[in-house]
Design a protein around this motif. Sequence first.
Motif, PDB file in Angstrom:
ATOM      1  N   GLY A 457      28.120  34.136  38.415  1.00 18.97           N
ATOM      2  CA  GLY A 457      28.391  34.446  37.013  1.00 18.97           C
ATOM      3  C   GLY A 457      27.271  35.300  36.447  1.00 18.97           C
ATOM      4  N   THR A 458      27.517  35.835  35.289  1.00 15.20           N
ATOM      5  CA  THR A 458      26.519  36.644  34.595  1.00 15.20           C
ATOM      6  C   THR A 458      25.956  35.848  33.438  1.00 15.20           C
ATOM      7  OG1 THR A 458      27.628  38.694  35.179  1.00 15.20           O
ATOM      8  CG2 THR A 458      26.095  38.791  33.331  1.00 15.20           C
ATOM      9  N   LEU A 459      24.652  35.743  33.400  1.00 19.77           N
ATOM     10  CA  LEU A 459      24.004  34.996  32.328  1.00 19.77           C
ATOM     11  C   LEU A 459      23.770  35.857  31.099  1.00 19.77           C
ATOM     12  CD1 LEU A 459      21.469  32.857  34.335  1.00 19.77           C
ATOM     13  CD2 LEU A 459      23.644  32.179  33.361  1.00 19.77           C
ATOM     14  N   GLY A 460      23.826  37.127  31.260  1.00 13.51           N
ATOM     15  CA  GLY A 460      23.707  37.978  30.087  1.00 13.51           C
ATOM     16  C   GLY A 460      22.926  39.243  30.367  1.00 13.51           C
ATOM     17  N   THR A 461      23.016  40.130  29.416  1.00 10.44           N
ATOM     18  CA  THR A 461      22.266  41.376  29.464  1.00 10.44           C
ATOM     19  C   THR A 461      21.370  41.436  28.245  1.00 10.44           C
ATOM     20  OG1 THR A 461      24.011  42.532  30.634  1.00 10.44           O
ATOM     21  CG2 THR A 461      22.427  43.898  29.454  1.00 10.44           C
ATOM     22  N   PHE A 462      20.151  41.782  28.488  1.00 13.51           N
ATOM     23  CA  PHE A 462      19.205  41.802  27.389  1.00 13.51           C
ATOM     24  C   PHE A 462      18.631  43.196  27.233  1.00 13.51           C
ATOM     25  CE2 PHE A 462      15.968  40.662  24.524  1.00 13.51           C
ATOM     26  CZ  PHE A 462      16.378  39.464  23.981  1.00 13.51           C
ATOM     27  N   SER A 463      18.665  43.689  26.000  1.00 15.56           N
ATOM     28  CA  SER A 463      18.088  45.008  25.735  1.00 15.56           C
ATOM     29  C   SER A 463      17.320  45.047  24.423  1.00 15.56           C
ATOM     30  CB  SER A 463      19.191  46.065  25.709  1.00 15.56           C
ATOM     31  OG  SER A 463      20.141  45.762  24.707  1.00 15.56           O
ATOM     32  N   ASN A 464      17.646  44.146  23.514  1.00 20.50           N
ATOM     33  CA  ASN A 464      17.041  44.225  22.188  1.00 20.50           C
ATOM     34  C   ASN A 464      15.524  44.165  22.240  1.00 20.50           C
ATOM     35  OD1 ASN A 464      19.503  44.398  21.082  1.00 20.50           O
ATOM     36  ND2 ASN A 464      19.646  42.282  20.416  1.00 20.50           N
ATOM     37  N   GLY A 465      15.012  43.251  23.006  1.00 25.53           N
ATOM     38  CA  GLY A 465      13.566  43.099  23.040  1.00 25.53           C
ATOM     39  C   GLY A 465      12.864  44.093  23.924  1.00 25.53           C
ATOM     40  N   LEU A 466      13.626  44.978  24.534  1.00 28.56           N
ATOM     41  CA  LEU A 466      13.039  45.908  25.484  1.00 28.56           C
ATOM     42  C   LEU A 466      12.916  47.309  24.930  1.00 28.56           C
ATOM     43  CD1 LEU A 466      14.964  44.673  28.647  1.00 28.56           C
ATOM     44  CD2 LEU A 466      12.573  44.284  28.113  1.00 28.56           C
TER      45      LEU A 466
END
Lengths: 706, 165
Positions: A457-466
Amino acid sequence: MGSISIKRNGSMRNFDLSYLDWAKAQAANTANSGNTDIGDLIFTRENCLCEGTLNTSNIPEGATNKFYIFKSNNFPNSLIQGYTPKDEQRGGRVLYFGAFQEYGDNINDFFPEAPADDRPPSNYTIDVTNPEEFKWWGRLGNASSYYGPVYKTGNNVPEIYLNYNALGYFETMAGCTFGASMDMLGGNNFGVTAGIQIHSYGPYQYLNDNAGRTPTLTGNQAYGGKPWGPQYDGQQIIPYPSNEVAYNAYTRSLRDWSIFADDVAIADIGDDITAEFVATAIDNVLYAGLAACRWEGNHIAEIQVTLLPAWFWGRESMELDWDFDTPDIDDSWFGPTVQPDAGADGSYQYTQLPANDNSLPAENIYSHMTNGIGGTRVYMCNSGAITDIIRCFWEDNDLSDKEKTRMNQGIIAVHQLPHPLVGTQYGSDMSYLSLADKSVKLSSGSMARIINPLNSGTLGTFSNGLAAILDCYLDYEPYTTVSLFLPFAGTIQIPASQCIGGSITVKYYGDCTTGDIVYEIKCVAGKRVKDANGSPLVNHYYVSGNCAIQIPITGITNGFQQRLSSTLGAVGSGLSVAAGVALTIAGDPVHGIPLAAGGAAGFWASSYSALEPNKTIITGGALGGSLSGIGQKQVILKVTRPKKAYDKNWLVLGGIRSELDATLDKFSTEYSTTMTRVKFVNVNTINATNTEKDEIQKLLMGGVYL
Amino acid sequence: MTLVPYQCSCDPRTVNKSKYLHKTIDGNSIAFKNYEPLDDLNGYILMDTVPDSTNYIKINSIDGRDRYYFITSRERQNAGILKVNLHEDVLMTFRTEIKKLDVVVDRAGSTTKVQSDIPDSRPTKQYSLTSEYTFSNLYDDFYFGDPTGVNRFDYIAILSGRGTI
C-alpha cells in the motif's frame, strides 16, 4: 441576513453565505433584470484580498457553477468572483473565491448575485476536490517558491478553464522582483489559449516592467500559432485572454497584465511550452493573483505554474562575491549535488531506476508455505482462536500428554501484527484446525487460511514540507538535512538534493508470515535537480523492518521466524529473494539436517526445544518487533533547515551584506541604514583636492555612519 | 575669516556631524602660517578663542567653502597663544556631495533593504530549525477501521499439521 468581514491580509477564513437568497438572485437573473439584492455582504474598507471557504449549501442545483458578487451592475468591477465546485459537488460545502476591490470605490454596498452559467456547456471549472492544492499563499519577498498544482486533462477534453484564483495568490513588497513560469506539456495538434495573469488587487499597486528583462517564451510555436507576449488591459481584470497580444505594453507600468499564447499548436507530447516573466512591485504589499489559464483542443496533457521567488532573479549580483567562507559553489548552484555517472560518450547521466514504481517482485515467493509445501500453512486468526488452541492443551482431557506434545510441535509461530498486513484470505472461516495429527474445534474464535501473505500500500506522498524555501545552496546538504522515520524500520537520511522542492512517496510491501516490511521510498527532486532528459530526478530507496509481536504460546523456539526473517532481509538488500528461500527450504544450514521431500517434521524438529516458551524478542531503535504495538506508527519526515538571525549590535556597527546600488542619500533617507561600507565609488565628481578625494574614498570604503 | 570652535561628540566616521557639534565659544581671530595643504593646517591662535573643551573647528569661507577640522594637537605658547594642528574632516566638509555619490554598498546596517540572503561570514547567528511532518496514520486507520473485514484478525499463526503437507 448577516454580514461578513474580511480582513486585508486574507488568511484562510470560513464564511457562511447560507443566508443569501440564491433562488431570488437566480430568478432575477433569468428575468434578465440585472442584479438583485439577495442579502447583505458587508466589506470593510481594509478589504483587499481574501481566500476562504464559503458555505454554499443552499445554492440551488443547476443554479450556476460560478457566481459574482457585484458592487454595481458593472461586471468588471465585481468584487468577488467565485466558483462553486463542479457539477457533482454542487450544493456542497466549500467554495474557493477571491475578493478584491478597486481603490477609492465605495465598498459598503455589494450584492451577491448568482447569474446563470454564461459559458458553453462544455466548460467546467477545475476540480477542487483537493482544496489543499489551493492553499497557495506566501510572501515572495521571503524568497520562497510556490509550485502550483499540476492540472491534467484527459484526451478529447474540449475546453478547460482555470478560474481566476485557481493558481493562488501571493503578496509582496515594493521593490520585490518576482517571476512566474508556466510549463505546459502538450499532446497532438491542438489549439491552446493559455497563459498566466497577474492582477494587482490593492490600491495604487502596480507592476513595473522591470526594464531590461523581457519575458522568456520558449517552446514549439509552430502550426501558425501566434506569439506569446504580455498583455495589458488597463484597470480591468481580464477573465479571459484577448486574442490580441501587445508586446509594447510591456514597457508600461502595468496594473493588470498577463502573458498568453493564443492558438499555439503543440506538435507532439514532450514539446513543451515554457513561459517565464519577471516583474517588480512598485508599492508595498502588492496582492496579486496568478490566474487564468485556458486551453481548448484535444490531447493536452498538463500545465503547471510556478511562482519564482524574489531574489532568484537577483542571483547575478549575488555571484559577485564568493570570497568568504561559503561552500564551494560551482555549477551545482542550479543543479543537483548528487554526482552523475559518466557515460561512454563522456556525457553525464544520472543513474536512475526505471520509472516503474512497483519495482519489487510481484510473484508470491512464499507459496511454498501458504500452499503447504514445507509442511506449514499460514492462518489469520483472532484472539478467540488462540484461546481455543490453548484450551485444548490445558482443558481437553480426552487428549493424552503425548498427543498434546505433538500438537504443540505443530505450532511454529504466532505473532500479532499492528498493521493490516494480513494477506489474502483463502476460502471462508474454518470450523476446525489441524494441528499435528489432531483437529482443534474453533468454538470461540475465527480463523482463516491465507493464500497470499503479501500486502502492499501507499502511505502517502509528502511535498509541503519539502519546499525550497531558501531557494539556494542552503536548501541542500550540509545545510539542510532530511530524515524519514519509518515505523518498524527506523530513521534514514535522504539527500536533500533528491527531495527538496520535490516530493517523497512512501510505499510498503509487507509479509504477514514474518511481519517483515520493505519500504519503498520514491524521491522526486525539485526543479533544479534533473535527469538526463530534463525531468526531475527520481530516486528510490528500500528499507526493511519488522513489525511482528511474537506471542509466546508455542512450545518451540521460534527458529522458523528467525530464519525466514533473515531470508526476507535480502529483499531490502537487492539480493535474489527466490534463491534465499530455496536455500532455507532445502535444508537447515545451522543444524545440518537435510530436508527430504515431505520431511517437514524433521525440518521443524531441528529448532524444536520442548516446552520452552518463545523467547524471541526483537528490540532496537526502529520501534519494530515487540515494540510495534506501542511504538510510533506514523511516517515522520524531519527537515532541518538553516535559519538566519542577525546580531542586533553587529547590524548597527558592522552591517550585513548589501550589494545594492544607490546613492548614499537614498541609503540614508529611505533605507535608514546606519553603518554603511561602500564597495565601489567614484569620488571625482566632488570638487576637492586629490588628497581630500582620496581620503573620502578611503573613509567610505572603510565604513561610515550616514 | 571666522573660526567656530566646537566640541564634537560623535564617531569621526559619521558623515553629517551637525547634531553632534556643540559650540564652545564664538571665535574671531585666527592666524596660520599658511593654508596649504588644506587638509592639514597648523598655526597659532588666541587661546581665548578655543576653550579647553574644543576638539573640533569650523573655519568659514576658506578656499571658497566652510571647512571642518579635527584638532589633532594643541600646544600652549607664550602670551595666550595656542599652537594647533588641524586635520580636515572631509566627510563633514563635503557631506552634501558625498550624499549624492552613486555607490555600490558592500555592507549596510539594515535588514529590510539589503539582500540579506547573500551568504555572510560575519556575525550572523545561523541556527537550524527542524520541522516535523507526519503522514496520516494509515496503519491504525486500516486496522481499526475494518472490524468486519479481513482486518478483524489480530493474529497470524503459522502451523504445521495434518493436511498441510
